[in-house]
Write a protein that holds these residues in place. Structure first.
Motif, mmCIF file in Angstrom:
data_model
loop_
_atom_site.group_PDB
_atom_site.id
_atom_site.type_symbol
_atom_site.label_atom_id
_atom_site.label_comp_id
_atom_site.label_asym_id
_atom_site.label_seq_id
_atom_site.Cartn_x
_atom_site.Cartn_y
_atom_site.Cartn_z
ATOM 1 N N GLY A 124 0.822 -1.217 0.000
ATOM 2 C CA GLY A 124 0.000 0.000 0.000
ATOM 3 C C GLY A 124 0.848 1.256 0.000
ATOM 4 O O GLY A 124 0.577 2.202 -0.736
ATOM 5 N N LYS A 125 1.896 1.240 0.804
ATOM 6 C CA LYS A 125 2.754 2.415 0.907
ATOM 7 C C LYS A 125 3.497 2.661 -0.414
ATOM 8 O O LYS A 125 3.589 3.794 -0.886
ATOM 9 C CB LYS A 125 3.740 2.176 2.047
ATOM 10 C CG LYS A 125 4.747 3.277 2.325
ATOM 11 C CD LYS A 125 5.656 2.776 3.454
ATOM 12 C CE LYS A 125 6.987 3.473 3.471
ATOM 13 N NZ LYS A 125 7.040 4.539 4.475
ATOM 14 N N CYS B 116 -10.129 -0.799 -6.909
ATOM 15 C CA CYS B 116 -9.120 -0.597 -7.949
ATOM 16 C C CYS B 116 -7.766 -0.175 -7.376
ATOM 17 O O CYS B 116 -6.789 -0.097 -8.098
ATOM 18 C CB CYS B 116 -9.610 0.452 -8.937
ATOM 19 S SG CYS B 116 -9.823 2.081 -8.193
ATOM 20 N N ARG B 117 -7.697 0.098 -6.084
ATOM 21 C CA ARG B 117 -6.475 0.498 -5.369
ATOM 22 C C ARG B 117 -5.922 1.846 -5.827
ATOM 23 O O ARG B 117 -4.783 2.184 -5.542
ATOM 24 C CB ARG B 117 -5.397 -0.591 -5.443
ATOM 25 C CG ARG B 117 -5.798 -1.854 -4.691
ATOM 26 C CD ARG B 117 -4.685 -2.837 -4.479
ATOM 27 N NE ARG B 117 -3.612 -2.386 -3.616
ATOM 28 C CZ ARG B 117 -3.632 -2.414 -2.284
ATOM 29 N NH1 ARG B 117 -4.697 -2.853 -1.657
ATOM 30 N NH2 ARG B 117 -2.589 -2.002 -1.593
ATOM 31 N N LYS B 118 -6.741 2.624 -6.513
ATOM 32 C CA LYS B 118 -6.288 3.946 -6.951
ATOM 33 C C LYS B 118 -6.499 4.986 -5.848
ATOM 34 O O LYS B 118 -7.500 4.941 -5.127
ATOM 35 C CB LYS B 118 -7.092 4.382 -8.187
ATOM 36 C CG LYS B 118 -6.673 3.666 -9.455
ATOM 37 C CD LYS B 118 -5.368 4.236 -9.965
ATOM 38 C CE LYS B 118 -5.127 3.815 -11.402
ATOM 39 N NZ LYS B 118 -3.824 4.303 -11.862
ATOM 40 N N TRP B 119 -5.550 5.908 -5.747
ATOM 41 C CA TRP B 119 -5.701 7.059 -4.869
ATOM 42 C C TRP B 119 -6.414 8.173 -5.638
ATOM 43 O O TRP B 119 -6.235 8.306 -6.852
ATOM 44 C CB TRP B 119 -4.339 7.568 -4.411
ATOM 45 C CG TRP B 119 -3.738 6.709 -3.346
ATOM 46 C CD1 TRP B 119 -2.933 5.624 -3.531
ATOM 47 C CD2 TRP B 119 -3.898 6.855 -1.933
ATOM 48 N NE1 TRP B 119 -2.585 5.075 -2.314
ATOM 49 C CE2 TRP B 119 -3.156 5.822 -1.317
ATOM 50 C CE3 TRP B 119 -4.591 7.764 -1.118
ATOM 51 C CZ2 TRP B 119 -3.101 5.670 0.068
ATOM 52 C CZ3 TRP B 119 -4.533 7.615 0.254
ATOM 53 C CH2 TRP B 119 -3.794 6.568 0.839
ATOM 54 N N PHE B 120 -7.227 8.942 -4.922
ATOM 55 C CA PHE B 120 -7.881 10.102 -5.529
ATOM 56 C C PHE B 120 -8.124 11.134 -4.436
ATOM 57 O O PHE B 120 -7.861 10.879 -3.265
ATOM 58 C CB PHE B 120 -9.197 9.695 -6.213
ATOM 59 C CG PHE B 120 -10.177 9.011 -5.300
ATOM 60 C CD1 PHE B 120 -11.100 9.750 -4.565
ATOM 61 C CD2 PHE B 120 -10.167 7.631 -5.169
ATOM 62 C CE1 PHE B 120 -11.984 9.121 -3.713
ATOM 63 C CE2 PHE B 120 -11.058 6.995 -4.303
ATOM 64 C CZ PHE B 120 -11.967 7.737 -3.577
ATOM 65 N N GLY C 257 -6.743 8.798 3.656
ATOM 66 C CA GLY C 257 -5.293 9.027 3.654
ATOM 67 C C GLY C 257 -4.892 10.414 4.089
ATOM 68 O O GLY C 257 -3.809 10.878 3.756
ATOM 69 N N GLY C 258 -5.747 11.091 4.855
ATOM 70 C CA GLY C 258 -5.360 12.384 5.409
ATOM 71 C C GLY C 258 -5.439 13.525 4.414
ATOM 72 O O GLY C 258 -5.967 13.388 3.307
ATOM 73 N N TRP D 89 -8.039 9.843 -0.580
ATOM 74 C CA TRP D 89 -8.714 8.573 -0.303
ATOM 75 C C TRP D 89 -8.176 7.528 -1.263
ATOM 76 O O TRP D 89 -7.734 7.845 -2.366
ATOM 77 C CB TRP D 89 -10.236 8.705 -0.473
ATOM 78 C CG TRP D 89 -10.883 9.405 0.690
ATOM 79 C CD1 TRP D 89 -10.858 10.741 0.944
ATOM 80 C CD2 TRP D 89 -11.640 8.806 1.747
ATOM 81 N NE1 TRP D 89 -11.549 11.011 2.090
ATOM 82 C CE2 TRP D 89 -12.042 9.848 2.609
ATOM 83 C CE3 TRP D 89 -12.027 7.491 2.042
ATOM 84 C CZ2 TRP D 89 -12.801 9.618 3.753
ATOM 85 C CZ3 TRP D 89 -12.792 7.268 3.170
ATOM 86 C CH2 TRP D 89 -13.169 8.319 4.024
ATOM 87 N N ASN D 90 -8.234 6.277 -0.816
ATOM 88 C CA ASN D 90 -7.735 5.162 -1.623
ATOM 89 C C ASN D 90 -8.805 4.080 -1.716
ATOM 90 O O ASN D 90 -9.371 3.675 -0.704
ATOM 91 C CB ASN D 90 -6.461 4.602 -0.957
ATOM 92 C CG ASN D 90 -5.864 3.426 -1.706
ATOM 93 O OD1 ASN D 90 -5.555 2.402 -1.123
ATOM 94 N ND2 ASN D 90 -5.710 3.556 -3.010
#
Ligand SMILES: [Zn+2]
Lengths: 1001, 91
Positions: A741-742, B63-67, B20-21, B57-58
């Motif tokens: 994840g990181k 899909c494991r994408k960050w946005f 994710g802050g 956010w993830n």
């Protein structure tokens, strides 16, 4: 012989189906359709419990989920027992047993009742004030409080029932199936909205289903007749699913609601078996229509809590719906017309109504006239000033209200009665509305808190939105449905309603008595025994915020969350403090609306389904060879393999010696494995590890340490370069998912320009780690054509090879300090590989070892385990691993933090070895380390992180973190334990083979 | 429980996501040039606003994408969602 108060047959009660049940050990009879409360009332039982603080006798107060008093233990002493159940919600069945709570030895004779006479000594905040000092006495107080308090008993054996969860997605969810909810659901479904209708009762129709008042007509029928026809029509409507006995517990954001569907609680024991007891419905609705109705309020007067004092609306429901008279001599006390409906219901059934005491001057509605004509005495402008009867009400005393309503005048009149119906007006049930995050507004005219706004995704309809009369309900509902669902015509357009309900009311939140307040007991919160006195005391002591007053007096803090008394508490505070009610705000209503069982919350996720188990491909072999297992995250890892009754210590000592003397084999399949590919893979590794990677040759392995941006050690492992742009990274077992994840986070957000692809392949490979001086000979036997010379296959290098037809990746890497190989094969060949190694290693006495021996062997070498020897506050420098931190690299994750003033302090905790002066003493992991024994307070220097008895060194060894430990080698320190102090000496953390000669042995 | 409109997958339940802050805190390109205070500003200091906040956010179980998300922390209203690298919406 008990009295039978069943007065008239009701279509909801099946008098052909007689049911026998026990309450407090005594057998009673009721009928199918009865609740425990209605059946007890039919047997003239009002006294059902004792109050929480004063142990005052209490009776059934309501007919629904808002019940504060009739809280019972169901089926006590069985594994299906359940505490804190409202008798008004329990449907009786043959064999049901229930008992009162909070009384000892019995509800009839309760020792705690003495608290009632001591009540002047139990004011608001009593527990806070009394039991604070001296602090050392708390244990004694706690013993006393815990034994005299208590709301029921939890079951002591495991729950035999099955619970379930179901996800529901719908266009429209309608909560509450009273008249408003039914009409809303019907029209939504008819307009092709996928609709879901829930109600907590077993019967649709709310209070309208037993509304037989001759003065109200819908399309020339009584409301109950008309609504029955509507309910009948629901059966033929598509797109509509209806759930009864289903209570919405929580309303979260974005229209996510949790409801409990009750499936077997009303069935006999034999019919409960192997069925789902309760189902948690997780509902996501595009639109929510709240039709949660309104709750009747009591009135707050002196001694308003005696058994026999009930809500007026409850008396009407028991009479009309259950066919039960709650008393033979009934009196009503009211501030509005509702009580007259209840009185008329009793009168029409021939039940004696002695009088109605009304705090208003007058009312001109038809129903009041009808009561007058019936010859029932009405006392206008009167108030009850006291009641009498300890275990059952026997009379009320009334006096005339003064013109300003703050006192009473004239002479006292006593009216003999055994049941008092109290009608204090209606409070919209806005609990779910506020849970959703929506705000309330105070309606000055109606004197209630109402939903402030309807939105495109949520509307409130019916009495929960302040519409208390049927004509208002239907008219406003019709408009809201059209607006919110965007429909043009509804069934409601042409309904003709005639109504005789008058809105006249007079709210006096605390009614005066002829005695001063200090000498009276006007209960506001029945369940928690909070009186109007307590609230006024809290205000005198300086509490202003409603939330603080609530906690200090415990008003509204019971299992019923003060559903009956919250408005009175606010009204009393407003009147006393001289502010408007609307300015006070309300307390927060929290989920669940009614209590949920733990079983419902966890559903199927119990026992072996509580969490996922991960097992390696070699697991069957470990089981067959009697390994003991330990949990590492979700993995089941072989811990040690006891031979012929060996203890854990004996097994680990044997395994550890064998691994160094000949050959050992470990299942290392659980280590995290990440496949890294792309033209920037080397650059990427440079940025995420502390050491340099660009120059690592293809076919070579390197150990890497990964930091957080704060400079603290995060993970470690060996990464192998498989090709120009291809690496395989290993991570710790527990860190695998977080490391991936990181890495993904950095790639997607900080360095999107890098051409790198990450794939988790942890589950794709099985790994056997073969170690010891004979490991080379074993590999030679299974892969004869592989050149194992140090020149061709040196330490920290990698080869691809075949064992028969099985392709494998072999890394010559070591976590034990011995000559060793890590063999990776496709997961499905894992057990095959393991068995081949065992077969080939037989002549060398190959010894399978588990995680405990692995830990011991690495500790002998001073190798850290991230998460055991580190705790998120250790830098590589603290670990004495400076050698792995590149000075040349411009940047890597966490580099800058290694030069912060705090991370460069000399007196940080640092990793060292500890040797006990007595080599046979093994330190406890976690034990504290000090340098002075006679200090007070003693200064803690650090703690032991890993500790073992080393069979290869024949002495105990330990790793520890010690403040400034790097410079303490040779220094004597102490470990103070319960019965002794242990003397230790600080040592180099590498205890065994300091020169790494065994790697090539 | 939010209903989150992943820019790659569509509306999904909150339990599929990881928060994710604070968003738009860029990792300094030349960390070694920064003073301790400047580095601490990047490393530790977060606004934690009551009101409109920009967050990462993830879609961890998807899909494991960050946005990025614009959320009013006082009432949890999600005001906008946009991909990593896209400009934040102006109000
Ligand atoms: Zn997605």
């Amino acid at each position: 012989m008990t009295k039978n108060l069943r007065v008239k047959s009701s279509e909801y009660i099946d008098e052909t189906n007689r049911i026998s049940f026990k309450f407090n050990g005594k057998t009673y009879h009721g009928f199918k359709g009865d609740t425990l409360a209605s059946a007890l009332l039919a047997n003239d039982v009002h006294l059902v419990g004792r109050s929480f603080k004063y142990h005052r006798p209490r009776g059934i107060m309501t007919s629904g989920s808002e019940e504060p008093n009739a809280i019972v233990q169901i089926n006590p002493g069985t594994n299906r027992t359940e505490p804190n159940v409202r008798a008004t919600e329990v449907e009786i069945y043959d064999g049901l047993e229930a008992s009162s709570q909070n009384c000892w030895p019995s509800v009839e004779f309760d020792i705690g009742g003495i608290n009632n006479f001591l009540s002047p000594f139990f004011p608001a905040g009593f527990y806070y004030k009394t039991f604070m000092w001296p602090a050392s006495f708390w244990k004694k107080y706690e013993f006393f409080i815990r034994h005299s308090a208590g709301l029921g008993k939890s079951p002591t054996s495991s729950d035999p029932d099955i619970y379930d969860h179901r996800n529901i997605h719908c266009d429209v969810l309608v909560v509450g199936a009273g008249i408003a909810g039914i009409l809303a659901a019907k029209n939504a479904a008819k307009n092709n909205f996928k609709t879901f209708l829930v109600d907590e009762k077993n019967q649709l129709g709310g209070s309208t289903i037993f509304e037989n008042n001759e003065f109200n007509k819908i399309d020339n029928k009584t409301p109950s007749e008309w609504l029955k026809k509507e309910i009948e029509e629901l059966k033929n409507i598509k797109n509509l699913e209806i759930k009864t006995r289903t209570s919405v517990a929580a309303y979260h954001q974005y229209n996510y609601l949790l409801a409990r569907e009750n499936l077997t609680d009303h069935l006999e024991a034999k019919d409960k078996t192997n069925k789902i007891r309760q189902r948690l419905l997780k509902i996501r609705a595009k639109k929510v229509i709240l039709a949660t109705g309104a709750l009747e309020r009591p009135l707050i007067f002196n001694n308003n809590d005696r058994p026999g004092i009930m809500l007026s609306s409850a008396i009407k429901k028991y009479s009309e719906f259950y066919g039960v008279a709650c008393g033979s001599k009934n009196v009503f006390f009211t501030n509005n017309d509702s009580a007259y409906e209840s009185a008329l219901s009793l009168y029409n059934k021939g039940i004696n109504v002695e009088a109605i005491i009304d705090i208003r001057d007058q009312s001109e509605s038809k129903i009041v006239k009808k009561i007058k004509e019936a010859g029932i005495k009405i006392y206008w402008s009167h108030s009850i000033v006291d009641t009498a009867g300890y275990k059952r009400l026997n009379s009320v005393s009334i006096m005339k209200l003064s013109n300003d309503f703050t006192s009473v005048t004239g002479s006292k009149i006593s009216i003999s009665c055994d049941c008092l119906g109290v009608a204090g007006g209606w409070t919209p049930a806005v609990h779910l509305y506020t849970q959703s995050g929506s705000k309330l507004k105070f309606d000055e005219e109606k004197e209630v808190f109402l939903p402030n706004q309807n939105t495109s995704t949520q509307i409130s309809v019916g009495s929960c939105d302040g519409d208390f009369k049927i004509d208002e309900i239907i008219k406003n509902l019709n408009q809201k449905l059209k607006d919110n669902l965007n429909i043009k015509e509804t069934d409601l357009d042409n309904i003709k309603v005639e109504i005789d309900q008058e809105n006249s009311k007079r709210n006096i939140w605390l009614l005066p008595s002829d005695k001063p307040l200090g000498k009276t007991k006007p209960f506001v919160d029945y369940q928690n025994d909070a009186t109007a006195k307590d609230i006024k005391l809290a205000l005198r002591e300086g509490f202003r915020s409603i939330e603080h007053v609530k906690r200090y007096t415990t008003t509204g803090m019971g299992t019923d969350q003060g559903k009956l008394g919250n408005m009175h508490a606010l009204g009393i505070i407003a009147d006393t403090a001289g502010v408007k009610m609307g300015e006070l705000g309300t307390t927060t209503f929290r989920p669940p609306y009614t209590p949920l069982t733990f079983g419902t919350i966890v559903g199927r996720n119990v026992g072996k389904f509580f969490d996922i188990f991960r097992r390696t491909p070699m697991n069957d072999w470990h089981v067959q060879n009697k390994a003991e297992f330990e949990n590492v995250g979700q993995w089941k890892r072989a811990w040690y393999y006891p031979n012929n009754g060996e203890t854990m210590h004996q097994a680990v000592q044997r395994e550890s010696k064998a691994a160094r003397e000949s050959a050992g084999i470990l299942d290392a399949s659980t280590l995290g494995k990440i496949d890294i590919q792309g033209s920037d893979a080397s650059e990427f590794l440079n940025r995420v590890y502390t050491n340099a990677w660009s120059k690592l040759a293809i076919g070579k392995c390197r150990y890497g340490l990964m930091l957080n941006e704060d400079g603290m050690v995060y993970d470690d492992g060996v990464t192998t370069r498989l090709g120009e742009n291809h690496y395989i990274m290993t991570t710790t077992t527990g860190g695998a998912a977080n490391v991936l994840g990181k890495l993904e986070d950095y790639l997607q957000t900080e360095w999107p320009e890098l051409d790198v692809y990450l794939t988790s392949v942890t589950d794709h490979y099985a790994t056997a780690s073969l170690c010891g001086p004979n490991s080379k000979k074993i590999i030679k036997k299974i892969i004869p054509d592989l050149d194992l010379s140090d020149e061709n296959f040196p330490h920290m290098s990698f080869k691809e090879a075949n064992i028969g037809h099985i392709q494998c990746r072999i890394m010559r890497i070591s976590f034990t300090g011995e000559h060793s190989y890590e063999i990776n094969v496709q997961a499905s060949y894992g057990k095959d590989l393991w068995e081949k190694c065992m077969e080939a290693g037989k002549e060398f006495n190959i010894t399978p070892y588990g995680t405990e021996t692995m830990h011991l062997l690495r500790a002998e070498k001073g190798f850290i385990i991230v998460g055991q020897d580190t705790d998120g506050t250790m830098t590589p420098i603290d670990l004495q691993m400076d050698w792995i931190v590149s000075k040349k690299k411009y940047d890597f994750i966490g580099k800058r933090s290694l030069y912060r003033s705090d991370t460069m302090r000399e007196d940080r905790k640092q990793l060292v070895g500890l040797l006990t002066d007595d080599p046979n003493i093994v330190l406890e992991e976690g034990a504290q380390i000090v340098s002075e024994l006679n200090q007070n307070p003693v200064e803690m220097l650090g703690h032991v992180t890993s500790s073992y008895f080393s069979p290869n060194l024949n002495k105990s060894i330990a790793l520890a973190v010690v403040r400034g430990g790097k410079d303490m080698i040779g220094k004597k320190l102490f470990i103070p334990m319960k019965n002794k102090n242990i003397n230790v000496t600080v040592a180099n953390p590498v205890f065994y083979d300091e020169k790494n000669e065994r790697l090539n042995a | 429980m939010f209903l989150i409109n992943c820019p790659y997958c569509g509306e999904r339940d909150q339990q599929e996501f990881k928060a994710g802050g604070e968003a738009h805190i860029e990792r300094p390109k030349q960390p070694t040039e920064l003073s301790d205070d400047e580095w601490a500003e990047y490393l530790f200091m977060r606004k934690n606003i009551k009101g409109v906040q920009f967050e990462r956010w993830n879609h961890a179980h998807g899909c494991r994408k960050w946005f990025n998300m614009v959320r009013d922390t006082s009432n949890d209203e999600i005001k906008a969602i946009y991909k990593m690298g896209e400009k934040p919406p102006t109000q």
